[in-house]
Scaffold this active site. Structure first.
Site, mmCIF file in Angstrom:
data_model
loop_
_atom_site.group_PDB
_atom_site.id
_atom_site.type_symbol
_atom_site.label_atom_id
_atom_site.label_comp_id
_atom_site.label_asym_id
_atom_site.label_seq_id
_atom_site.Cartn_x
_atom_site.Cartn_y
_atom_site.Cartn_z
ATOM 1 N N PHE A 56 0.857 -1.187 0.000
ATOM 2 C CA PHE A 56 0.000 0.000 0.000
ATOM 3 C C PHE A 56 0.889 1.232 0.000
ATOM 4 O O PHE A 56 1.756 1.387 0.863
ATOM 5 C CB PHE A 56 -0.939 0.036 1.210
ATOM 6 N N ASP A 148 9.499 2.759 1.124
ATOM 7 C CA ASP A 148 8.333 3.505 1.596
ATOM 8 C C ASP A 148 8.268 3.335 3.111
ATOM 9 O O ASP A 148 7.772 2.336 3.617
ATOM 10 C CB ASP A 148 7.056 2.986 0.925
ATOM 11 N N LYS A 177 3.189 10.495 7.649
ATOM 12 C CA LYS A 177 2.484 10.087 8.880
ATOM 13 C C LYS A 177 3.058 10.708 10.147
ATOM 14 O O LYS A 177 2.790 11.862 10.440
ATOM 15 C CB LYS A 177 2.481 8.560 8.984
HETATM 16 N N1 PLP Z 1 2.672 4.453 2.212
HETATM 17 C C1 PLP Z 1 2.360 3.659 3.243
HETATM 18 C C2 PLP Z 1 3.253 2.513 3.589
HETATM 19 C C3 PLP Z 1 1.200 3.907 3.988
HETATM 20 O O1 PLP Z 1 0.887 3.104 5.012
HETATM 21 C C4 PLP Z 1 0.385 5.009 3.636
HETATM 22 C C5 PLP Z 1 -0.857 5.292 4.395
HETATM 23 O O2 PLP Z 1 -1.413 4.469 5.069
HETATM 24 C C6 PLP Z 1 0.757 5.801 2.555
HETATM 25 C C7 PLP Z 1 1.907 5.512 1.867
HETATM 26 C C8 PLP Z 1 -0.088 6.990 2.146
HETATM 27 O O3 PLP Z 1 0.056 8.016 3.055
HETATM 28 P P1 PLP Z 1 -1.020 9.228 3.079
HETATM 29 O O4 PLP Z 1 -2.286 8.667 3.604
HETATM 30 O O5 PLP Z 1 -0.402 10.259 3.973
HETATM 31 O O6 PLP Z 1 -1.160 9.717 1.670
#
Ligand code: PLP
Length: 346
Positions: A56, A148, A177
């Site tokens: 994700f 990520d 986050k």
């Molecule tokens: N990458 C990862 C691993 C995530 O867990 C999330 C959100 O849950 C995101 C990217 C996306 O972040 P945002 O909700 O701030 O766009």
């Protein structure tokens, strides 16, 4: 803005590897992933990208196209960004032996996007050699490794970046986050020689705004001083407690994680016609009704991702509530007797 410069310098210092770094600021995790995708294509001049089933990365088009988690995240939004190939998480052989041999020549691949621990996909901790092998594979083929760390970074796993657990230095790191304790901020950090796009190639009006950057600087002070060590200690307590519960409750299966990024699988009772996921959702709901906020991930996993300032008392309370929920769900159903008589209305 001074806070933006201070924060960029601080992140550049914190990122693994001694080479000079550059930082680009965004407002969210998805935008950080989007920036990393654009930078990877720009720097390498290649188009293809590899990502993982279960991943994700966010809701914007690039991030959504890299994601391989729930169909619901993609359905209705196609066509997505082309030339993104998904492979099983934790499996380097699938990339080298299958994808690169049959579908995507490695010299056309710009980047591999990977979560150090898969979050939404089920709090999956990969095999110990996965990230080092991925790093070596990227080096062999001139591919950028993008970590990520939106969910796993900023102290959550007991290290500033989760990739440090494997001693792996990615080419680009995505953060968001927890970085500014709830203020909107994301960032990518990359070697200066990789972040070589021309001025104006990418930009954001509010990305790196001074209020969020100031919040991030204070957050990093707290994380470095207290919260990162706390994540290690509380995480160990939480995992030990969950393993204890798993020993006593058949509904709870494998417990895994690093620091305060902990997942526990739910196991459907023998003879149940419902899948483990339905039992997991029931546990989440009942825990909520008793004051404990959990969130599911993957098909059957309970995710424990509490604030890094959690105390030993909080951990004990959470475990106590979960214990009660599991016990009540495992109680044998009341024997079916005659239905109660219902007085006819009117
Ligand atoms: N990458 C990862 C691993 C995530 O867990 C999330 C959100 O849950 C995101 C990217 C996306 O972040 P945002 O909700 O701030 O766009």
């Amino acid at each position: 803005y001074e806070p933006q410069i201070d924060l960029a310098e601080r992140l550049a210092r914190l990122a693994p590897g001694g080479d000079p770094k550059k930082v680009f600021f965004t407002n969210s995790g998805a935008e950080a992933v989007e920036a990393a995708l654009k930078l990877a294509r720009y720097h390498t001049g290649r188009q293809r990208v590899v990502a993982f089933y279960g991943a994700f990365h966010g809701r914007t088009f690039g991030a959504m196209s890299l994601s391989g988690s729930k169909l619901q995240h993609r359905r209705g939004f196609e066509p997505l960004v082309p030339e993104i190939h998904h492979v099983p998480y934790g499996d380097c052989d699938a990339i080298e032996q299958k994808l690169f041999r049959h579908i995507a020549p490695p010299d056309e691949v710009a980047a591999i996007f990977v979560e150090p621990i898969q979050g939404e996909g089920g709090y999956i901790v990969p095999p110990a050699d996965f990230h080092p092998r991925l790093r070596a594979l990227c080096d062999r083929h001139g591919i950028l490794l993008v970590a990520d760390e939106v969910q796993s970074g900023v102290g959550r796993t007991g290290r500033m970046f989760a990739m440090e657990h494997w001693g792996v230095q990615p080419d680009i790191v995505c953060l968001a986050k927890g970085i500014a304790s709830g203020m909107p901020l994301g960032a990518i950090i990359a070697s200066a020689k990789i972040m070589d796009w021309q001025r104006g190639s990418h930009a954001s009006t509010f990305g790196g705004n001074p209020v969020s950057c100031r919040a991030a600087l204070v957050t990093l002070d707290l994380v470095e001083r207290e919260y990162m060590p706390n994540a290690r200690v509380r995480g160990a307590e939480l995992m030990a407690g969950l393993r204890g519960l798993a020993g006593r409750h058949a509904l709870l299966g494998e417990v895994r994680g690093l620091g305060l990024m902990v997942g526990a699988d739910v196991v459907a009772p023998v003879g149940s016609t419902e899948a483990a996921g339905a039992w997991r959702d029931r546990i989440v709901q009942q825990a909520f009704e008793r004051g404990l906020l959990l969130l599911g991930c993957g098909d059957r996993t309970l995710r424990f991702s509490p604030p890094l300032c959690i105390t030993a008392e909080h951990v004990a309370i959470a475990l106590g509530i979960l214990d009660g929920v599991l016990a009540s769900l495992e109680e044998p159903a009341a024997p079916a007797g005659p239905l109660p008589r219902v007085a006819a209305a009117g």
